[in-house]
Scaffold this active site. Structure first.
Site, PDB file in Angstrom:
ATOM      1  N   LYS A 156      43.431  30.871  25.348  1.00 43.10           N
ATOM      2  CA  LYS A 156      43.803  30.494  23.971  1.00 43.10           C
ATOM      3  C   LYS A 156      45.304  30.205  23.920  1.00 43.10           C
ATOM      4  O   LYS A 156      45.735  29.189  23.373  1.00 43.10           O
ATOM      5  CB  LYS A 156      43.417  31.648  23.039  1.00 43.10           C
ATOM      6  N   TYR A 200      26.473  45.849  35.427  1.00 35.90           N
ATOM      7  CA  TYR A 200      26.755  44.432  35.710  1.00 35.90           C
ATOM      8  C   TYR A 200      26.121  43.552  34.634  1.00 35.90           C
ATOM      9  O   TYR A 200      26.771  42.731  33.998  1.00 35.90           O
ATOM     10  CB  TYR A 200      26.206  44.082  37.084  1.00 35.90           C
ATOM     11  N   ALA A 235      32.014  32.943  34.909  1.00 38.80           N
ATOM     12  CA  ALA A 235      30.903  33.126  35.845  1.00 38.80           C
ATOM     13  C   ALA A 235      29.930  34.136  35.266  1.00 38.80           C
ATOM     14  O   ALA A 235      30.170  35.336  35.302  1.00 38.80           O
ATOM     15  CB  ALA A 235      31.423  33.634  37.188  1.00 38.80           C
TER      16      ALA A 235
END
Ligand code: UDP
Length: 328
Positions: free
Chosen positions: A107, A147, A116
């Site tokens: 930003k 995860y 990813a």
């Protein structure tokens, strides 16, 4: 003026291949890595180049980069079940706090950012093959939850920055990818099987081996990621190879490839190990005109050559650790 790209996880498997690709495309590349799972040997061939820089930094801490940045690729994260077990909190932090820092940096710099993400957002999928409109079946508190949930949060956070701040964002849902520079001891099935074959050990198939995966060669993956970044599509896109195989058949292929006479032995299936996984890549075809080109036979040949080139010492160090019993 060269365009500048920041690649987090730049010393990792995918990150280092992305560094190569962006340098070849004429970008100036800044690789950032805290080296918990990354390895400098993956990028040592780049250190002499003037258009390559390496920052040893943990992206869960405030990220500062002087000067302009045109693109960010956020690839910092442990990415194998054995790593989630060893470093669960770092796994959660890099997907959440790390992503927040990089979105903030994007930003500030008015940069486009590609995140990813992973097929793990689909969990143990109830829909087959998986297309982007499937919301997934994830066990939040299971061993993979650290995860999977970090990556799901990462997608939400990325879309919020896109919608609220008008940030240019891209989300790649990466399916199992393999190739040179995978860590021999990362517990993933390809280095595990090849390592076992090279050390003359039996191949350990978890469960009855009927679970499936679809393996994408790294060059195809990098091409897909590059095209996605350059596209104008901001919703998630699957990038993977739909060529699906059971783990048992894959073990047999490895025995053939390595020309060894290893036996296959069976171990318990780890908890929450997805039973099937195959990407639907219709969207990637439509948005980026992309589909994988490298067959598993060719890709595995290259990968095997890489593992053969490792020293005996590295091979011995990598002795296979059976982690299935720990994550039940
Ligand atoms: N697997 C196996 N033997 C091993 C390592 C993995 O049978 O020594 C299986 C594992 O249970 C899973 C598949 O291979 O079903 C792929 O595992 P990997 O860790 O590579 O990736 P993921 O499960 O995240 O797709």
């Amino acid at each position: 003026m060269k365009k500048r790209v920041l690649i987090t996880g730049g010393a990792g498997f995918l990150g280092s291949h992305l560094c190569d690709r962006f340098l070849n495309e004429g970008f100036e590349v800044i690789a950032m890595d805290n080296l918990i799972t990354g390895d400098l040997k993956n990028i040592q061939h780049l250190f002499e180049r003037e258009d390559f820089h390496f920052y040893h930094h943990d992206v869960t801490k405030f990220v500062h980069v002087a000067g302009n940045i045109d693109y960010i690729l956020h690839f910092a994260s442990p990415a194998s079940p054995i790593d989630y077990l060893k470093i669960p909190i770092q796994t959660l932090k890099v997907g959440s706090l790390g992503t927040h820092n990089l979105l903030g940096l994007a930003k500030e710099k008015k940069a486009r950012i590609l995140i990813a993400s992973t097929s793990e957002v689909y969990g143990d999928p109830l829909v087959h093959p998986q297309s982007e409109d499937y919301y997934g079946n994830v066990n939040t508190i299971g061993p993979r939850g650290v995860y999977d949930e970090a990556k799901r949060f990462q997608e939400s956070m990325t879309m919020a920055y896109h919608r609220f701040h008008g940030l240019e964002t891209r989300i790649a849902r990466i399916f199992n990818t393999y190739g040179p520079r995978m860590r021999l001891n990362d517990g993933r099935v390809i280095p595990a099987f090849i390592g076992q074959a090279l050390r003359g050990e039996d191949l350990t198939v978890f469960g009855d081996g009927s679970q499936t995966r679809s393996f994408c060669y790294v060059d195809d993956q990098v091409e897909g990621l590059f095209r996605l970044l350059m596209s104008d599509y901001s919703n998630p896109v699957n990038i993977g190879n739909p060529d699906e195989i059971s783990i048992l058949d894959f073990a047999k292929e490895i025995i053939k490839l390595t020309g060894t006479d290893q036996k296959i032995i069976f171990k318990p299936l780890p908890k929450d190990d997805p039973l099937q996984r195959q990407p639907n890549i219709d969207l990637a075809k439509k948005v980026m005109g992309w589909e994988p080109k490298v067959s598993r036979e060719k890709g595995m040949e290259e990968t095997y050559k890489y593992f053969q080139s490792l020293s005996k010492e590295e091979l011995e160090k990598s002795e296979h650790k059976d982690f299935s019993k720990h994550i039940r």
